[in-house]
Design an enzyme around this catalytic site. Structure first.
Site: not given
Ligand code: C2G
Length: 132
Positions: A44-45
């Site tokens: 995905k990234k």
């Molecule tokens: N988050 C947050 N504030 C930030 C950074 C992250 O509230 N400044 C939250 C994101 O919104 C998410 C969680 O922390 O709910 C994890 O963030 P990521 O690791 O970036 O998650 P992501 O890669 O978006 O994975 O199925 C969906 C994926 O697994 C989500």
């Protein structure tokens, strides 16, 4: 007993991560966290996380507000995970707002605001700048 489910990569674990997990835990009595696999991140990234899967799992699993963790293998399996972990509430950060509304026939879907001014990408960038 209200069961809450949330997902994330939690790479280079920071305060935004702990804030969303604490707020998710406060929406119920039991919190399960799906931690994205290394391969899911690659697909995905386009890059592997800095912290590898088992380390990200170990960090999240050992937080006081987290009851259970598992590896999230695919973004499309959310419906299966909701069933398997008998979730009453699905919580996602608001960077995903609207994206999971179709699961509201299975459980409540809640989007929480992100913590401002902190991100894994910015932390990696700031470490890079210090080294340059
Ligand atoms: N988050 C947050 N504030 C930030 C950074 C992250 O509230 N400044 C939250 C994101 O919104 C998410 C969680 O922390 O709910 C994890 O963030 P990521 O690791 O970036 O998650 P992501 O890669 O978006 O994975 O199925 C969906 C994926 O697994 C989500």
């Amino acid at each position: 007993m209200t069961r809450v489910l949330t997902f994330g990569t939690f790479d280079v674990f920071h305060v935004g991560h702990v804030n969303v997990l604490l707020r998710a835990a406060n929406l119920g009595d039991h919190l399960t966290v799906g931690v994205s696999s290394d391969e899911l991140n690659m697909s995905k990234k386009g890059r592997y996380p800095v912290y590898r899967e088992e380390h990200r799992l170990a960090i999240v699993k050992n937080l006081a507000c987290v009851d259970d963790v598992f590896v999230e293998e695919s973004l499309e399996l959310k419906g299966e995970y909701i069933k398997k972990f008998r979730a009453d509430v699905l919580v996602m950060g608001d960077d995903w707002a609207g994206k999971f509304d179709h699961y509201s026939d299975q459980c409540e879907v809640v989007y929480l605001p992100r913590t401002p001014e902190v991100s894994t990408t910015d932390i990696i960038q700031s470490i890079k700048e210090r080294l340059d």
